[in-house]
Design an enzyme around this catalytic site. Structure first.
Site, PDB file in Angstrom:
ATOM      1  N   ARG A  93      31.595  47.553  48.766  1.00  0.00           N
ATOM      2  CA  ARG A  93      30.394  47.937  49.147  1.00  0.00           C
ATOM      3  C   ARG A  93      29.803  46.705  50.435  1.00  0.00           C
ATOM      4  O   ARG A  93      28.939  46.501  50.899  1.00  0.00           O
ATOM      5  CB  ARG A  93      29.652  47.794  48.539  1.00  0.00           C
ATOM      6  CG  ARG A  93      29.772  49.230  48.045  1.00  0.00           C
ATOM      7  CD  ARG A  93      29.768  50.063  46.407  1.00  0.00           C
ATOM      8  NE  ARG A  93      29.245  48.836  45.609  1.00  0.00           N
ATOM      9  CZ  ARG A  93      30.303  48.394  45.106  1.00  0.00           C
ATOM     10  NH1 ARG A  93      31.779  49.501  44.990  1.00  0.00           N
ATOM     11  NH2 ARG A  93      30.337  47.330  43.872  1.00  0.00           N
ATOM     12  N   GLU A 114      38.461  41.424  33.679  1.00  0.00           N
ATOM     13  CA  GLU A 114      38.730  41.848  31.908  1.00  0.00           C
ATOM     14  C   GLU A 114      40.552  41.861  31.792  1.00  0.00           C
ATOM     15  O   GLU A 114      41.004  41.503  30.649  1.00  0.00           O
ATOM     16  CB  GLU A 114      38.335  42.833  32.106  1.00  0.00           C
ATOM     17  CG  GLU A 114      37.788  42.761  30.646  1.00  0.00           C
ATOM     18  CD  GLU A 114      36.792  43.836  30.145  1.00  0.00           C
ATOM     19  OE1 GLU A 114      36.339  43.932  28.999  1.00  0.00           O
ATOM     20  OE2 GLU A 114      36.279  45.010  31.032  1.00  0.00           O
TER      21      GLU A 114
HETATM   22  P1  AMP Z   1      32.613  40.076  39.914  1.00  0.00           P
HETATM   23  O1  AMP Z   1      32.843  40.636  37.991  1.00  0.00           O
HETATM   24  O2  AMP Z   1      31.417  39.154  40.171  1.00  0.00           O
HETATM   25  O3  AMP Z   1      34.285  40.021  40.069  1.00  0.00           O
HETATM   26  O4  AMP Z   1      32.753  41.458  40.217  1.00  0.00           O
HETATM   27  C1  AMP Z   1      33.730  42.355  41.069  1.00  0.00           C
HETATM   28  C2  AMP Z   1      33.155  43.221  42.223  1.00  0.00           C
HETATM   29  O5  AMP Z   1      32.979  44.639  41.433  1.00  0.00           O
HETATM   30  C3  AMP Z   1      32.097  43.072  43.331  1.00  0.00           C
HETATM   31  O6  AMP Z   1      32.305  43.459  44.790  1.00  0.00           O
HETATM   32  C4  AMP Z   1      31.178  43.076  42.318  1.00  0.00           C
HETATM   33  O7  AMP Z   1      30.125  44.366  43.872  1.00  0.00           O
HETATM   34  C5  AMP Z   1      31.429  44.665  41.735  1.00  0.00           C
HETATM   35  N1  AMP Z   1      30.774  45.198  40.594  1.00  0.00           N
HETATM   36  C6  AMP Z   1      30.460  44.333  39.249  1.00  0.00           C
HETATM   37  N2  AMP Z   1      30.415  45.096  38.214  1.00  0.00           N
HETATM   38  C7  AMP Z   1      29.485  45.765  38.751  1.00  0.00           C
HETATM   39  C8  AMP Z   1      28.548  47.076  38.782  1.00  0.00           C
HETATM   40  N3  AMP Z   1      27.862  46.699  37.796  1.00  0.00           N
HETATM   41  N4  AMP Z   1      27.892  47.968  40.009  1.00  0.00           N
HETATM   42  C9  AMP Z   1      28.460  48.059  40.971  1.00  0.00           C
HETATM   43  N5  AMP Z   1      28.922  47.249  40.934  1.00  0.00           N
HETATM   44  C10 AMP Z   1      29.809  46.330  40.665  1.00  0.00           C
END
Ligand code: AMP
Length: 173
Positions: free
Chosen positions: A60, A97
């Protein structure tokens, strides 16, 4: 206008797995006025930052990332999950996680002298953006900023990023 953009983000409970409140930005993308305004607002803090490349994170992060690059007169570089990019890559792994994930970038995508804006639609734990930062630095390029549409502030992702690098997120939850 920020309220209109925020109201367009749709929260989908328990997607893709139980407990995740997924932030769905597709209603912004489908509305030409909201999309244009979102890009204008996201690009404006960086107009004088000397950004030469926007790095967007799969998948995205490609959509608004490529539009931001165009708006800033910069190039666009995709960072993808392992095994998707066709040319020689550099890799970086980070903890999820449960287990690990690996992202890649083309080895020749950036060079010393580039000033890079790291973009994704959502920052959650910050692990992906931090790994993207390490990939950028490996090339000798400089990270000039982080730009997200949504910051899930309760997950404190921002604290995992370089505190000396400017950070912008249009929407906070
Ligand atoms: P991160 O935990 O910041 O490494 O996020 C991992 C990936 O998952 C990133 O590309 C985020 O954009 C996506 N992501 C994580 N949580 C969400 C959420 N609640 N809604 C949409 N995208 C998410």
């Amino acid at each position: 206008m920020i309220d209109r953009i925020k109201n367009a983000v749709r929260t989908i409970p328990d997607f893709p797995k139980p407990g995740i409140q997924f932030k769905d930005i597709t209603p912004i993308l489908s509305d030409p006025k909201l999309l244009r305004e979102t890009i204008n607002l996201m690009a404006s803090p960086w107009k004088k930052a000397g950004i030469t490349k926007v790095v967007g994170i799969e998948s995205r992060g490609f959509i608004l990332g490529a539009m931001l690059a165009d708006e800033l007169g910069a190039g666009f570089i995709p960072i993808r999950k392992e095994g998707k990019l066709p040319f020689t890559t550099i890799k970086e792994s980070y903890e999820l996680e449960y287990g690990m994930d690996t992202i890649e970038m083309h080895i020749d995508a950036l060079r010393n002298g580039d000033t890079v804006l790291i973009h994704d639609d959502v920052i959650a734990t910050g692990g992906t953006a931090a790994a993207a930062h390490r990939l950028v630095e490996f090339t000798g390029a400089r990270v000039g900023g982080y730009s997200f549409l949504v910051d899930l502030t309760f997950l404190n992702g921002r604290t995992r990023l370089d505190h000396d690098v400017p950070f912008e997120a249009l929407l906070q939850y």
